[in-house]
Scaffold this active site. Structure first.
Site, short mmCIF file in Angstrom:
data_model
loop_
_atom_site.label_atom_id
_atom_site.label_comp_id
_atom_site.label_asym_id
_atom_site.label_seq_id
_atom_site.Cartn_x
_atom_site.Cartn_y
_atom_site.Cartn_z
N ILE A 1 -4.10 4.23 0.16
CA ILE A 1 -4.62 4.56 1.49
C ILE A 1 -5.76 5.56 1.38
O ILE A 1 -6.74 5.51 2.13
CB ILE A 1 -3.50 5.16 2.37
CG1 ILE A 1 -2.34 4.20 2.51
CG2 ILE A 1 -4.04 5.56 3.75
CD1 ILE A 1 -1.03 4.87 2.94
N TYR B 1 0.85 -1.20 0.00
CA TYR B 1 0.00 0.00 0.00
C TYR B 1 0.87 1.24 0.00
O TYR B 1 2.00 1.23 0.48
CB TYR B 1 -0.95 0.02 1.20
CG TYR B 1 -0.24 0.15 2.54
CD1 TYR B 1 0.20 -0.97 3.23
CD2 TYR B 1 0.01 1.41 3.09
CE1 TYR B 1 0.85 -0.85 4.45
CE2 TYR B 1 0.67 1.54 4.31
CZ TYR B 1 1.09 0.40 4.98
OH TYR B 1 1.76 0.52 6.18
N CYS B 2 0.33 2.32 -0.58
CA CYS B 2 0.99 3.62 -0.57
C CYS B 2 -0.11 4.67 -0.62
O CYS B 2 -1.29 4.33 -0.57
CB CYS B 2 1.98 3.75 -1.72
SG CYS B 2 1.21 3.56 -3.34
N THR B 3 0.26 5.93 -0.72
CA THR B 3 -0.72 7.00 -0.57
C THR B 3 -1.89 6.88 -1.55
O THR B 3 -3.04 6.79 -1.14
CB THR B 3 -0.03 8.37 -0.76
OG1 THR B 3 1.18 8.38 0.00
CG2 THR B 3 -0.93 9.50 -0.30
#
Ligand SMILES: [Zn+2]
Ligand SMILES: [Zn+2]
Length: 321
Positions: A236, A207-209
């Site tokens: 996210i 996961y990342c922004t």
């Protein structure tokens, strides 16, 4: 929030900007697709943005486009329409955000080797559908389902943070593995270090922004023997929009604009602590030593006290005092 340069930490801005004007917007977008002539696309995009009075940052490579631009509502609508005329971009999603051209110092449209700098330009494969060989895309609800389902099999999901370690200090998925990376360039070294080999047969959700970094990261992981890799559609941001603080996300989200962080609800957990006194905080500051590029978590008191407004390194403490 997946604008260009997520591997680059911005200094905290001091420029004050006006409140959100309903007549202006910022667009955030990316698309992985093969671009035969990035320079031609760059020149076209630069002319288009100039003619519409847009400002922001756009990066183009052989693998696609990654941009953040702001301007008048009319201009950004025109921009979307015109940009989608390029075959590879016709189904690109644009995320709308409050803001304007004034949020950017200028217009920058550049060709780079990569639209996200992992140092893997020669390894990444893209086609008209996007990245080839990346992790399975999951909607936020599917993430929760996968966690439930894998728990029943006794092979629990592992969340793998695809951001810089600093960002995870104030928020991360529950129980996440946070690799030791200062920039996305460090991921290859981390993945090949052997530290995470026990995850190669585990279900791993990256996961990342906003999702762009995991498009690349998940493919690099699969290429290195991680067998069961997933990524969260919209990152996210989308997970938080859907589940707030009642799902598997905990804390604040680091964002690459002057806000520095955002919370999904009033119930957000406070994960960050002041590097000097341990007080809970989610506010990053520049080290008071102007030569130091570090961003550190400081409580208000320590930030306002000259002797503690530094990152904690001896050199910085000495310089400041
Ligand atoms: Zn403190
Ligand atoms: Zn420092």
């Amino acid at each position: 929030m997946s604008g260009p340069g997520p591997d680059r930490v911005s200094r905290v801005g001091t420029k004050s900007t006006k409140g959100t004007n309903s007549e202006t917007r910022i667009l955030l977008y990316y698309r992985f697709t093969r671009i035969a002539d990035p320079t031609a696309v760059m020149l076209w995009q630069r002319t288009l943005c100039d003619s519409l009075g847009l400002r922001g940052r756009i990066i183009i490579s052989h693998h696609g486009i990654n941009g953040t631009v702001g301007g008048s509502l009319t201009a950004v609508k025109q921009y979307i329409r015109r940009t989608r005329e390029y075959p590879g971009f016709h189904d690109m999603e644009f995320k709308w955000s409050p803001g304007s051209a004034e949020d950017f110092p200028k217009l920058s449209v550049k060709v780079r080797d990569e639209i996200v700098s992992f140092g893997a330009a020669d390894e990444l494969r893209v086609d008209e559908h996007g990245v080839v060989g990346g992790g399975t895309h999951l909607s936020p609800a599917e993430v929760n389902d996968l966690v439930e389902q894998k728990r029943d099999t006794g092979n629990d999901v592992v969340f793998f943070d695809g951001r810089n370690a600093m960002e995870a200090q104030i928020g991360r998925f529950r129980g996440a593995v946070v690799p030791d990376v200062d920039t996305t360039h460090d991921f290859l070294r981390e993945l090949e270090s052997g530290k995470y080999d026990d995850l190669k047969n585990r279900p791993v959700v990256t996961y990342c922004t906003g999702g762009i970094r995991c498009e690349v990261l998940s493919s690099l992981m699969r290429n290195r023997g991680f067998t069961d890799v997933y990524q969260i559609d919209g990152g996210i941001v989308r997970y938080g929009e859907q589940f707030g603080d009642s799902g598997l996300w905990e804390g604040s989200l680091y964002v690459f604009d002057k806000r520095m962080h955002m919370e999904f609800s009033e119930d957000a957990a406070s994960l960050g602590t002041c590097v000097h006194c341990g007080t809970a905080t989610h506010t990053f500051h520049n080290c008071a030593n102007g030569e130091c590029r570090d961003m550190i978590l400081l409580c208000e008191t320590c930030a306002d006290t000259p002797s503690t407004a530094h990152c904690g390194k001896q050199a910085c403490a000495t310089t400041v005092s």
